[in-house]
Design a protein around this motif. Structure first.
Motif, PDB file in Angstrom:
ATOM      1  N   GLY A 100      17.501   4.097-172.952  1.00 23.23           N
ATOM      2  CA  GLY A 100      16.942   2.771-173.173  1.00 23.23           C
ATOM      3  C   GLY A 100      15.737   2.435-172.330  1.00 23.23           C
ATOM      4  O   GLY A 100      15.176   1.346-172.456  1.00 23.23           O
ATOM      5  N   THR A 101      15.295   3.351-171.477  1.00 25.42           N
ATOM      6  CA  THR A 101      14.105   3.110-170.668  1.00 25.42           C
ATOM      7  C   THR A 101      12.885   2.987-171.574  1.00 25.42           C
ATOM      8  O   THR A 101      12.740   3.734-172.540  1.00 25.42           O
ATOM      9  CB  THR A 101      13.876   4.265-169.667  1.00 25.42           C
ATOM     10  OG1 THR A 101      14.988   4.351-168.799  1.00 25.42           O
ATOM     11  CG2 THR A 101      12.615   4.072-168.858  1.00 25.42           C
ATOM     12  N   GLU A 102      12.017   2.049-171.254  1.00 20.18           N
ATOM     13  CA  GLU A 102      10.776   1.870-172.005  1.00 20.18           C
ATOM     14  C   GLU A 102       9.636   2.506-171.219  1.00 20.18           C
ATOM     15  O   GLU A 102       9.443   2.196-170.042  1.00 20.18           O
ATOM     16  CB  GLU A 102      10.495   0.386-172.196  1.00 20.18           C
ATOM     17  CG  GLU A 102       9.212   0.114-172.975  1.00 20.18           C
ATOM     18  CD  GLU A 102       8.933  -1.374-173.070  1.00 20.18           C
ATOM     19  OE1 GLU A 102       9.459  -2.001-173.987  1.00 20.18           O
ATOM     20  OE2 GLU A 102       8.210  -1.880-172.196  1.00 20.18           O
ATOM     21  N   VAL A 103       8.906   3.406-171.872  1.00 19.62           N
ATOM     22  CA  VAL A 103       7.762   4.078-171.258  1.00 19.62           C
ATOM     23  C   VAL A 103       6.533   3.747-172.094  1.00 19.62           C
ATOM     24  O   VAL A 103       6.496   4.049-173.293  1.00 19.62           O
ATOM     25  CB  VAL A 103       7.957   5.607-171.195  1.00 19.62           C
ATOM     26  CG1 VAL A 103       6.745   6.282-170.569  1.00 19.62           C
ATOM     27  CG2 VAL A 103       9.227   5.952-170.426  1.00 19.62           C
ATOM     28  N   ALA A 104       5.551   3.119-171.467  1.00 17.59           N
ATOM     29  CA  ALA A 104       4.325   2.748-172.170  1.00 17.59           C
ATOM     30  C   ALA A 104       3.147   3.528-171.597  1.00 17.59           C
ATOM     31  O   ALA A 104       2.988   3.613-170.377  1.00 17.59           O
ATOM     32  CB  ALA A 104       4.071   1.254-172.033  1.00 17.59           C
ATOM     33  N   PHE A 105       2.353   4.105-172.479  1.00 18.11           N
ATOM     34  CA  PHE A 105       1.123   4.782-172.089  1.00 18.11           C
ATOM     35  C   PHE A 105      -0.035   3.856-172.431  1.00 18.11           C
ATOM     36  O   PHE A 105      -0.206   3.454-173.585  1.00 18.11           O
ATOM     37  CB  PHE A 105       0.989   6.122-172.819  1.00 18.11           C
ATOM     38  CG  PHE A 105       1.963   7.155-172.341  1.00 18.11           C
ATOM     39  CD1 PHE A 105       1.635   7.986-171.273  1.00 18.11           C
ATOM     40  CD2 PHE A 105       3.194   7.301-172.947  1.00 18.11           C
ATOM     41  CE1 PHE A 105       2.539   8.947-170.820  1.00 18.11           C
ATOM     42  CE2 PHE A 105       4.105   8.270-172.505  1.00 18.11           C
ATOM     43  CZ  PHE A 105       3.772   9.080-171.449  1.00 18.11           C
ATOM     44  N   GLN A 122      -2.789   5.087-167.839  1.00 20.68           N
ATOM     45  CA  GLN A 122      -1.724   4.666-166.933  1.00 20.68           C
ATOM     46  C   GLN A 122      -0.387   4.686-167.661  1.00 20.68           C
ATOM     47  O   GLN A 122      -0.334   4.590-168.879  1.00 20.68           O
ATOM     48  CB  GLN A 122      -2.005   3.269-166.411  1.00 20.68           C
ATOM     49  CG  GLN A 122      -3.264   3.216-165.562  1.00 20.68           C
ATOM     50  CD  GLN A 122      -3.428   1.867-164.903  1.00 20.68           C
ATOM     51  OE1 GLN A 122      -2.492   1.346-164.317  1.00 20.68           O
ATOM     52  NE2 GLN A 122      -4.609   1.306-165.012  1.00 20.68           N
ATOM     53  N   VAL A 123       0.694   4.803-166.870  1.00 28.82           N
ATOM     54  CA  VAL A 123       2.045   4.845-167.420  1.00 28.82           C
ATOM     55  C   VAL A 123       2.852   3.719-166.787  1.00 28.82           C
ATOM     56  O   VAL A 123       2.838   3.549-165.569  1.00 28.82           O
ATOM     57  CB  VAL A 123       2.726   6.201-167.130  1.00 28.82           C
ATOM     58  CG1 VAL A 123       4.129   6.224-167.715  1.00 28.82           C
ATOM     59  CG2 VAL A 123       1.898   7.344-167.680  1.00 28.82           C
ATOM     60  N   ALA A 124       3.548   2.973-167.626  1.00 34.94           N
ATOM     61  CA  ALA A 124       4.458   1.941-167.147  1.00 34.94           C
ATOM     62  C   ALA A 124       5.874   2.303-167.581  1.00 34.94           C
ATOM     63  O   ALA A 124       6.108   2.636-168.738  1.00 34.94           O
ATOM     64  CB  ALA A 124       4.072   0.581-167.712  1.00 34.94           C
ATOM     65  N   VAL A 125       6.801   2.270-166.643  1.00 29.44           N
ATOM     66  CA  VAL A 125       8.206   2.515-166.924  1.00 29.44           C
ATOM     67  C   VAL A 125       8.933   1.189-166.729  1.00 29.44           C
ATOM     68  O   VAL A 125       8.899   0.622-165.628  1.00 29.44           O
ATOM     69  CB  VAL A 125       8.790   3.608-166.007  1.00 29.44           C
ATOM     70  CG1 VAL A 125      10.281   3.777-166.246  1.00 29.44           C
ATOM     71  CG2 VAL A 125       8.064   4.932-166.234  1.00 29.44           C
ATOM     72  N   ASP A 126       9.524   0.705-167.798  1.00 32.32           N
ATOM     73  CA  ASP A 126      10.165  -0.613-167.784  1.00 32.32           C
ATOM     74  C   ASP A 126       9.227  -1.682-167.213  1.00 32.32           C
ATOM     75  O   ASP A 126       9.601  -2.463-166.339  1.00 32.32           O
ATOM     76  CB  ASP A 126      11.504  -0.571-167.047  1.00 32.32           C
ATOM     77  CG  ASP A 126      12.563   0.178-167.843  1.00 32.32           C
ATOM     78  OD1 ASP A 126      12.469   0.197-169.088  1.00 32.32           O
ATOM     79  OD2 ASP A 126      13.478   0.744-167.229  1.00 32.32           O
TER      80      ASP A 126
END
Length: 79
Positions: A67-72, A50-54
């Motif tokens: 500055g966007t945070e993208v977490a995999f 899954q991917v989370a953006v901010d």
């Protein structure tokens, strides 16, 4: 630049957990990561990742600002 975070086995595979990547969209980010590490790109597109953006889960495409945070996030297991 987007701040990219990898968790669990994804971070283990990449050898890093936090990296800044220049990309204007999620697709461009994936392309940049694939150019650097094809095996990681394959893992990021694997089932259950899954991917989370901010800190909001997203499906499909998303625009990225500076500055966007993208977490995999790898698939979770448990019982």
């Amino acid at each position: 630049m987007a701040r990219v975070l990898l968790f669990g086995r994804l971070a283990d595979q990449a050898g890093w957990r936090d990296r800044a990547v220049e990309a204007a969209s999620l697709a461009a980010l994936r392309d940049a990561l694939a150019a650097d590490d094809p095996d990681l790109a394959e893992a990021l597109s694997g089932p259950g990742v899954q991917v989370a953006v901010d800190k909001v889960l997203v499906r499909g495409e998303a625009s990225l600002a500076a500055g966007t945070e993208v977490a995999f996030l790898p698939p979770m297991s448990g019982g």
